[in-house]
Scaffold this motif. Structure first.
Motif, PDB file in Angstrom:
ATOM      1  N   UNK A  24       0.812  -1.219   0.000  1.00  0.00           N
ATOM      2  CA  UNK A  24       0.000   0.000   0.000  1.00  0.00           C
ATOM      3  C   UNK A  24       0.842   1.265   0.000  1.00  0.00           C
ATOM      4  N   UNK A  25       2.142   1.150   0.139  1.00  0.00           N
ATOM      5  CA  UNK A  25       2.988   2.346   0.127  1.00  0.00           C
ATOM      6  C   UNK A  25       2.907   3.102  -1.182  1.00  0.00           C
ATOM      7  N   UNK A  26       2.628   2.373  -2.258  1.00  0.00           N
ATOM      8  CA  UNK A  26       2.568   3.039  -3.552  1.00  0.00           C
ATOM      9  C   UNK A  26       1.338   3.918  -3.681  1.00  0.00           C
ATOM     10  N   UNK A  27       0.397   3.818  -2.728  1.00  0.00           N
ATOM     11  CA  UNK A  27      -0.761   4.713  -2.742  1.00  0.00           C
ATOM     12  C   UNK A  27      -0.445   6.061  -2.108  1.00  0.00           C
ATOM     13  N   UNK A  28       0.673   6.139  -1.417  1.00  0.00           N
ATOM     14  CA  UNK A  28       1.058   7.398  -0.768  1.00  0.00           C
ATOM     15  C   UNK A  28       1.957   8.231  -1.697  1.00  0.00           C
ATOM     16  N   UNK A  29       1.966   9.545  -1.478  1.00  0.00           N
ATOM     17  CA  UNK A  29       2.906  10.380  -2.252  1.00  0.00           C
ATOM     18  C   UNK A  29       4.350   9.968  -1.971  1.00  0.00           C
ATOM     19  N   UNK A  30       5.215  10.243  -2.924  1.00  0.00           N
ATOM     20  CA  UNK A  30       6.594   9.797  -2.790  1.00  0.00           C
ATOM     21  C   UNK A  30       7.293  10.450  -1.624  1.00  0.00           C
ATOM     22  N   UNK A  31       6.994  11.701  -1.370  1.00  0.00           N
ATOM     23  CA  UNK A  31       7.684  12.400  -0.273  1.00  0.00           C
ATOM     24  C   UNK A  31       7.225  11.904   1.092  1.00  0.00           C
ATOM     25  N   UNK A  32       6.057  11.181   1.134  1.00  0.00           N
ATOM     26  CA  UNK A  32       5.554  10.685   2.414  1.00  0.00           C
ATOM     27  C   UNK A  32       6.033   9.271   2.734  1.00  0.00           C
ATOM     28  N   UNK A  33       6.837   8.696   1.849  1.00  0.00           N
ATOM     29  CA  UNK A  33       7.334   7.346   2.084  1.00  0.00           C
ATOM     30  C   UNK A  33       8.647   7.411   2.848  1.00  0.00           C
ATOM     31  N   UNK A  34       8.716   6.695   3.936  1.00  0.00           N
ATOM     32  CA  UNK A  34       9.936   6.609   4.712  1.00  0.00           C
ATOM     33  C   UNK A  34      10.684   5.320   4.438  1.00  0.00           C
ATOM     34  N   UNK A  35      11.760   5.111   5.192  1.00  0.00           N
ATOM     35  CA  UNK A  35      12.567   3.907   5.015  1.00  0.00           C
ATOM     36  C   UNK A  35      11.960   2.705   5.743  1.00  0.00           C
ATOM     37  N   UNK A  36      11.194   2.968   6.761  1.00  0.00           N
ATOM     38  CA  UNK A  36      10.580   1.891   7.542  1.00  0.00           C
ATOM     39  C   UNK A  36       9.075   2.118   7.618  1.00  0.00           C
ATOM     40  N   UNK A  37       8.377   1.065   7.951  1.00  0.00           N
ATOM     41  CA  UNK A  37       6.931   1.162   8.099  1.00  0.00           C
ATOM     42  C   UNK A  37       6.583   1.901   9.379  1.00  0.00           C
ATOM     43  N   UNK A  38       5.526   2.665   9.316  1.00  0.00           N
ATOM     44  CA  UNK A  38       5.056   3.403  10.482  1.00  0.00           C
ATOM     45  C   UNK A  38       3.857   2.689  11.097  1.00  0.00           C
ATOM     46  N   UNK A  39       3.499   3.149  12.306  1.00  0.00           N
ATOM     47  CA  UNK A  39       2.344   2.565  12.978  1.00  0.00           C
ATOM     48  C   UNK A  39       1.065   2.854  12.200  1.00  0.00           C
ATOM     49  N   UNK A  40       1.004   4.055  11.596  1.00  0.00           N
ATOM     50  CA  UNK A  40      -0.188   4.402  10.828  1.00  0.00           C
ATOM     51  C   UNK A  40      -0.361   3.502   9.613  1.00  0.00           C
ATOM     52  N   UNK A  41       0.748   3.138   8.974  1.00  0.00           N
ATOM     53  CA  UNK A  41       0.656   2.269   7.807  1.00  0.00           C
ATOM     54  C   UNK A  41       0.185   0.863   8.197  1.00  0.00           C
ATOM     55  N   UNK A  42       0.691   0.349   9.294  1.00  0.00           N
ATOM     56  CA  UNK A  42       0.238  -0.967   9.765  1.00  0.00           C
ATOM     57  C   UNK A  42      -1.227  -0.936  10.178  1.00  0.00           C
ATOM     58  N   UNK A  43      -1.647   0.183  10.789  1.00  0.00           N
ATOM     59  CA  UNK A  43      -3.051   0.291  11.199  1.00  0.00           C
ATOM     60  C   UNK A  43      -3.960   0.407   9.982  1.00  0.00           C
ATOM     61  N   UNK A  44      -3.508   1.138   8.956  1.00  0.00           N
ATOM     62  CA  UNK A  44      -4.303   1.230   7.729  1.00  0.00           C
ATOM     63  C   UNK A  44      -4.443  -0.129   7.053  1.00  0.00           C
ATOM     64  N   UNK A  45      -3.375  -0.914   7.070  1.00  0.00           N
ATOM     65  CA  UNK A  45      -3.446  -2.250   6.475  1.00  0.00           C
ATOM     66  C   UNK A  45      -4.428  -3.143   7.239  1.00  0.00           C
ATOM     67  N   UNK A  46      -4.432  -3.030   8.576  1.00  0.00           N
ATOM     68  CA  UNK A  46      -5.367  -3.829   9.362  1.00  0.00           C
ATOM     69  C   UNK A  46      -6.807  -3.400   9.104  1.00  0.00           C
ATOM     70  N   UNK A  47      -7.048  -2.097   9.022  1.00  0.00           N
ATOM     71  CA  UNK A  47      -8.405  -1.621   8.749  1.00  0.00           C
ATOM     72  C   UNK A  47      -8.878  -2.045   7.366  1.00  0.00           C
ATOM     73  N   UNK A  48      -7.949  -2.093   6.408  1.00  0.00           N
ATOM     74  CA  UNK A  48      -8.319  -2.543   5.069  1.00  0.00           C
ATOM     75  C   UNK A  48      -8.801  -3.996   5.108  1.00  0.00           C
TER      76      UNK A  48
END
Length: 358
Positions: free
Chosen positions: A217-241
């Motif tokens: 799902x990282x490819x759904x985010x803007x390029x400047x918002x992508x970090x080197x590691x996964x964030x808590x928000x990204x894991x929570x979004x994946x769980x909600x999906x």
């Protein structure tokens, strides 16, 4: 030269007022090893009064077979000769079908008598005989003393009894299972398993599923918002999906009804939970806790279908977080964020399959 008897033939028959059985001892005698001559002898017989209450014909035949097996067991206990084979005969195909089946397949009346027959004569071989060759009919139907003196069928048995190994009468094919009476009705309750995406059922742990989904799902985010590691928000979004996908598979009617601002039907299993759909499209528990000083997830936990694969992964993850705790501790941690109908039963099923807890 006399050889031990190689078997015995038994007949079972019935009449409206009497049940009759007859035993034949068949011995093999020969002057030479290659020249055998079989002889059949009347061994024993027994007559019993049939039940006064009207009973179906196959049940009467089964009562006669039960009487026969008890007589055979008693005769085997008192006879002094070794028995090579025991052959039991009946002229009822339904009775033979009952005896060859397991007692649990039949209703109580038949099951009790079949169990008794299999207990008394476990190694006996059951065959079918025509009614005209059944010596036990002489006892059940009755004959006069004058006729009994020279009755060849009663004293010597049928003609084919004297043969060494055959030809014995080939009985008709037994009834198909669907046509046998007195079958016990069995009910199989199957729980529906909703069709879920292959990507969900591919992984065996919630941690791995959420991390892989978050990276995709990282490819759904803007390029400047992508970090080197996964964030808590990204894991929570994946769980909600995955929760939304699981709910769409398990509660399609409830989601469609609530989305159109209609009330749930009375047959719905979620009616008592007062469910609602939040801003993220997740089905949550309603109720009177909206004003409590608790977190949003504790006041309105997400509803998970009990048969969903995602539900099993979440229960296993909660079970590991409690250091393989029991049902109560796992369920307590689980209900801080999720609500599972029949949750206690589902948690027990998962814990019973836990290899570490075994």
């Amino acid at each position: 030269m006399t050889r031990p008897p190689t078997g015995r033939l038994h007949r079972a028959s019935w009449l409206w007022r009497r049940l009759g059985t007859s035993i034949r001892c068949r011995t093999l005698r020969a002057g030479r090893e290659s020249d055998w001559r079989g002889q059949g002898h009347h061994g024993s017989s027994e007559i019993q009064v049939a039940p006064v209450k009207q009973v179906s014909l196959p049940r009467l035949e089964l009562c006669a077979a039960t009487l026969l097996s008890a007589l055979v067991s008693h005769t085997q206990a008192i006879i002094e000769l070794p028995i090579a084979n025991v052959h039991l005969w009946s002229d009822s195909t339904v009775t033979l079908s009952w005896i060859q089946g397991h007692p649990s397949r039949w209703k109580t009346y038949v099951a009790n008598r079949v169990a008794e027959i299999q207990r008394c004569t476990p190694e006996a071989r059951w065959h079918h005989t025509p009614g005209e060759d059944n010596p036990a009919d002489c006892a059940s139907r009755g004959v006069s003393p004058k006729e009994l003196v020279d009755h060849e069928l009663w004293w010597k048995g049928p003609p084919w009894l004297t043969t060494t190994s055959g030809p014995w009468p080939a009985g008709p094919a037994l009834a198909v299972t669907a046509e046998i009476p007195e079958q016990r009705t069995s009910y199989a309750a199957s729980r529906p398993h909703p069709e879920e995406p292959t990507l969900l059922t591919r992984y065996s742990s919630l941690h791995r599923l959420l991390r892989i989904s978050a990276w995709c799902r990282r490819w759904l985010r803007p390029r400047h918002a992508r970090g080197c590691t996964l964030t808590v928000e990204e894991l929570q979004d994946a769980e909600e999906m995955w929760i939304r996908i699981s709910q769409a598979c398990g509660y399609p009617e409830e989601l469609a009804t609530l989305s159109s601002n209609r009330e749930l039907p009375r047959r719905s299993s979620l009616l008592k939970l007062s469910p609602f759909i939040d801003g993220k499209g997740i089905l949550r528990v309603g109720g009177r806790l909206r004003n409590a000083s608790l977190s949003y997830d504790e006041k309105h936990p997400a509803i998970l279908p009990s048969e969903s694969y995602l539900t099993r992964l979440i229960i296993e993850a909660s079970h590991r977080r409690t250091l393989h705790g029991g049902v109560q501790s796992t369920l307590g941690l689980l209900r801080q964020r999720h609500w599972i109908p029949r949750g206690r039963t589902r948690v027990k099923e998962v814990i019973h399959r836990c290899v570490t807890c075994l």
